[in-house]
Design a protein around this motif. Structure first.
Motif, PDB file in Angstrom:
ATOM      1  N   GLN A  24       0.855  -1.173   0.000  1.00 54.61           N
ATOM      2  CA  GLN A  24       0.000   0.000   0.000  1.00 54.61           C
ATOM      3  C   GLN A  24       0.894   1.226   0.000  1.00 54.61           C
ATOM      4  OE1 GLN A  24      -2.293  -0.666   3.585  1.00 54.61           O
ATOM      5  NE2 GLN A  24      -3.977  -1.519   2.386  1.00 54.61           N
ATOM      6  N   VAL A  25       0.511   2.208  -0.791  1.00 51.86           N
ATOM      7  CA  VAL A  25       1.239   3.473  -0.821  1.00 51.86           C
ATOM      8  C   VAL A  25       0.381   4.462  -0.050  1.00 51.86           C
ATOM      9  CG1 VAL A  25       2.305   5.239  -2.252  1.00 51.86           C
ATOM     10  CG2 VAL A  25       2.133   2.902  -3.104  1.00 51.86           C
ATOM     11  N   GLY A  26       0.921   4.950   1.069  1.00 46.40           N
ATOM     12  CA  GLY A  26       0.153   5.843   1.933  1.00 46.40           C
ATOM     13  C   GLY A  26       0.712   7.242   1.984  1.00 46.40           C
ATOM     14  N   LYS A  27       0.659   7.829   3.172  1.00 47.69           N
ATOM     15  CA  LYS A  27       1.001   9.242   3.326  1.00 47.69           C
ATOM     16  C   LYS A  27       2.467   9.567   3.040  1.00 47.69           C
ATOM     17  CE  LYS A  27       1.608   9.017   8.311  1.00 47.69           C
ATOM     18  NZ  LYS A  27       0.764   8.344   9.275  1.00 47.69           N
ATOM     19  N   HIS A  28       3.318   8.545   3.020  1.00 49.06           N
ATOM     20  CA  HIS A  28       4.736   8.805   2.732  1.00 49.06           C
ATOM     21  C   HIS A  28       5.035   8.717   1.239  1.00 49.06           C
ATOM     22  CE1 HIS A  28       5.408   8.896   6.970  1.00 49.06           C
ATOM     23  NE2 HIS A  28       4.928   7.666   7.111  1.00 49.06           N
ATOM     24  N   GLY A  29       4.049   8.342   0.455  1.00 51.10           N
ATOM     25  CA  GLY A  29       4.251   8.252  -0.992  1.00 51.10           C
ATOM     26  C   GLY A  29       5.215   7.125  -1.343  1.00 51.10           C
ATOM     27  N   VAL A  30       5.832   7.254  -2.503  1.00 58.41           N
ATOM     28  CA  VAL A  30       6.784   6.231  -2.955  1.00 58.41           C
ATOM     29  C   VAL A  30       8.153   6.569  -2.389  1.00 58.41           C
ATOM     30  CG1 VAL A  30       7.898   5.174  -4.966  1.00 58.41           C
ATOM     31  CG2 VAL A  30       5.486   5.841  -5.078  1.00 58.41           C
ATOM     32  N   GLU A  58       0.818  11.733  -3.563  1.00 60.32           N
ATOM     33  CA  GLU A  58       1.168  11.719  -4.983  1.00 60.32           C
ATOM     34  C   GLU A  58       0.000  11.269  -5.850  1.00 60.32           C
ATOM     35  OE1 GLU A  58       5.457  10.119  -5.410  1.00 60.32           O
ATOM     36  OE2 GLU A  58       4.765   9.505  -3.435  1.00 60.32           O
ATOM     37  N   ASP A  59      -0.013  11.754  -7.050  1.00 58.96           N
ATOM     38  CA  ASP A  59      -1.004  11.374  -8.046  1.00 58.96           C
ATOM     39  C   ASP A  59      -0.788   9.897  -8.388  1.00 58.96           C
ATOM     40  OD1 ASP A  59      -0.769  11.395 -11.429  1.00 58.96           O
ATOM     41  OD2 ASP A  59      -2.706  11.853 -10.524  1.00 58.96           O
ATOM     42  N   ARG A  60      -1.865   9.151  -8.617  1.00 58.48           N
ATOM     43  CA  ARG A  60      -1.710   7.703  -8.840  1.00 58.48           C
ATOM     44  C   ARG A  60      -0.891   7.383 -10.090  1.00 58.48           C
ATOM     45  NH1 ARG A  60      -7.749   5.821 -10.751  1.00 58.48           N
ATOM     46  NH2 ARG A  60      -7.643   7.038 -12.619  1.00 58.48           N
ATOM     47  N   GLY A  61      -0.978   8.213 -11.108  1.00 60.16           N
ATOM     48  CA  GLY A  61      -0.154   8.020 -12.303  1.00 60.16           C
ATOM     49  C   GLY A  61       1.323   8.151 -11.978  1.00 60.16           C
ATOM     50  N   GLU A  62       1.605   9.124 -11.110  1.00 57.09           N
ATOM     51  CA  GLU A  62       2.978   9.377 -10.664  1.00 57.09           C
ATOM     52  C   GLU A  62       3.498   8.181  -9.856  1.00 57.09           C
ATOM     53  OE1 GLU A  62       4.872  12.895  -8.008  1.00 57.09           O
ATOM     54  OE2 GLU A  62       2.908  13.318  -8.906  1.00 57.09           O
ATOM     55  N   THR A  78      -3.391   0.570 -14.467  1.00 53.84           N
ATOM     56  CA  THR A  78      -3.785   1.301 -13.270  1.00 53.84           C
ATOM     57  C   THR A  78      -5.293   1.284 -13.316  1.00 53.84           C
ATOM     58  OG1 THR A  78      -1.873   2.729 -13.554  1.00 53.84           O
ATOM     59  CG2 THR A  78      -3.538   3.478 -12.002  1.00 53.84           C
ATOM     60  N   ILE A  79      -5.898   0.694 -12.331  1.00 51.28           N
ATOM     61  CA  ILE A  79      -7.358   0.626 -12.319  1.00 51.28           C
ATOM     62  C   ILE A  79      -7.841   1.087 -10.949  1.00 51.28           C
ATOM     63  CG2 ILE A  79      -7.333  -1.841 -11.779  1.00 51.28           C
ATOM     64  CD1 ILE A  79      -9.921  -2.022 -13.496  1.00 51.28           C
ATOM     65  N   GLY A  80      -8.625   2.140 -10.932  1.00 50.52           N
ATOM     66  CA  GLY A  80      -9.019   2.739  -9.656  1.00 50.52           C
ATOM     67  C   GLY A  80      -7.770   3.163  -8.911  1.00 50.52           C
ATOM     68  N   ASN A  81      -7.635   2.725  -7.673  1.00 41.22           N
ATOM     69  CA  ASN A  81      -6.437   3.050  -6.895  1.00 41.22           C
ATOM     70  C   ASN A  81      -5.489   1.867  -6.803  1.00 41.22           C
ATOM     71  OD1 ASN A  81      -7.093   5.715  -6.344  1.00 41.22           O
ATOM     72  ND2 ASN A  81      -8.438   5.126  -4.673  1.00 41.22           N
ATOM     73  N   THR A  82      -5.522   1.016  -7.813  1.00 40.63           N
ATOM     74  CA  THR A  82      -4.663  -0.165  -7.821  1.00 40.63           C
ATOM     75  C   THR A  82      -3.759  -0.155  -9.049  1.00 40.63           C
ATOM     76  OG1 THR A  82      -6.410  -1.412  -6.708  1.00 40.63           O
ATOM     77  CG2 THR A  82      -4.661  -2.691  -7.739  1.00 40.63           C
ATOM     78  N   VAL A  83      -2.496  -0.456  -8.808  1.00 33.37           N
ATOM     79  CA  VAL A  83      -1.494  -0.515  -9.876  1.00 33.37           C
ATOM     80  C   VAL A  83      -1.082  -1.970 -10.042  1.00 33.37           C
ATOM     81  CG1 VAL A  83       0.835   0.237 -10.537  1.00 33.37           C
ATOM     82  CG2 VAL A  83      -0.646   1.788  -9.265  1.00 33.37           C
ATOM     83  N   VAL A  84      -1.019  -2.440 -11.282  1.00 29.83           N
ATOM     84  CA  VAL A  84      -0.581  -3.807 -11.554  1.00 29.83           C
ATOM     85  C   VAL A  84       0.778  -3.726 -12.263  1.00 29.83           C
ATOM     86  CG1 VAL A  84      -1.076  -5.985 -12.726  1.00 29.83           C
ATOM     87  CG2 VAL A  84      -2.957  -4.628 -11.773  1.00 29.83           C
ATOM     88  N   LEU A  85       1.786  -4.386 -11.687  1.00 30.51           N
ATOM     89  CA  LEU A  85       3.146  -4.367 -12.232  1.00 30.51           C
ATOM     90  C   LEU A  85       3.599  -5.772 -12.603  1.00 30.51           C
ATOM     91  CD1 LEU A  85       4.799  -2.050  -9.556  1.00 30.51           C
ATOM     92  CD2 LEU A  85       4.242  -1.398 -11.890  1.00 30.51           C
ATOM     93  N   TYR A  86       4.430  -5.849 -13.650  1.00 31.63           N
ATOM     94  CA  TYR A  86       5.003  -7.128 -14.079  1.00 31.63           C
ATOM     95  C   TYR A  86       6.484  -6.951 -14.357  1.00 31.63           C
ATOM     96  CZ  TYR A  86       6.462 -10.899 -17.149  1.00 31.63           C
ATOM     97  OH  TYR A  86       7.153 -11.944 -17.707  1.00 31.63           O
ATOM     98  N   ARG A  87       7.262  -7.890 -13.893  1.00 32.73           N
ATOM     99  CA  ARG A  87       8.678  -7.950 -14.263  1.00 32.73           C
ATOM    100  C   ARG A  87       9.077  -9.416 -14.300  1.00 32.73           C
ATOM    101  NH1 ARG A  87      12.653  -5.558 -10.160  1.00 32.73           N
ATOM    102  NH2 ARG A  87      12.792  -7.699  -9.465  1.00 32.73           N
ATOM    103  N   GLU A  88       9.655  -9.818 -15.414  1.00 28.73           N
ATOM    104  CA  GLU A  88      10.090 -11.206 -15.548  1.00 28.73           C
ATOM    105  C   GLU A  88      11.133 -11.509 -14.482  1.00 28.73           C
ATOM    106  OE1 GLU A  88      12.006 -14.136 -18.901  1.00 28.73           O
ATOM    107  OE2 GLU A  88      11.197 -12.221 -19.525  1.00 28.73           O
TER     108      GLU A  88
END
Length: 100
Positions: A24-30, A58-62, A78-88
């Motif tokens: 979860q990304v909260g008040k401290h951002g990334v 921070e903005d969710r896109g950011e 990015t869907i709603g407030n959820t980000v989906v990441l992939y790395r092989e």
């Protein structure tokens, strides 16, 4: 790193559908700690979700951009407030992406 095709992104979205957000990304951002944790989890799982809390400055896109860039991952969606990441994964290859 190659870009994902539409077909591959579609496949990854369907694979991610049942996953629960691991971070979860909260008040401290990334921050560095978060990027490291997400990077380690990607090595183990290849595909994961991160949720962005309401108190994140921070903005969710950011957030999505910083996480993808910081971990060397592909942003699947990015869907709603959820980000989906992939790395092989180097050690724990689990997902076989469709070609093209």
């Amino acid at each position: 790193m190659q870009m994902l095709t539409g077909k591959q992104k579609s496949y990854l979205r369907s694979e991610a559908h049942h996953l629960q957000p691991l971070f979860q990304v909260g008040k401290h951002g990334v921050n560095e700690e978060l990027v490291t944790g997400v990077g380690d989890a990607l090595e183990k799982r290849e595909l994961l979700k991160v949720s962005i809390l309401q108190n994140c400055p921070e903005d969710r896109g950011e957030v999505a951009e910083k996480l993808a860039h910081g971990t060397g991952a592909e942003l699947v969606q990015t869907i709603g407030n959820t980000v989906v990441l992939y790395r092989e994964s180097k050690e724990n290859k689990r997902l076989m992406l469709p070609r093209g």
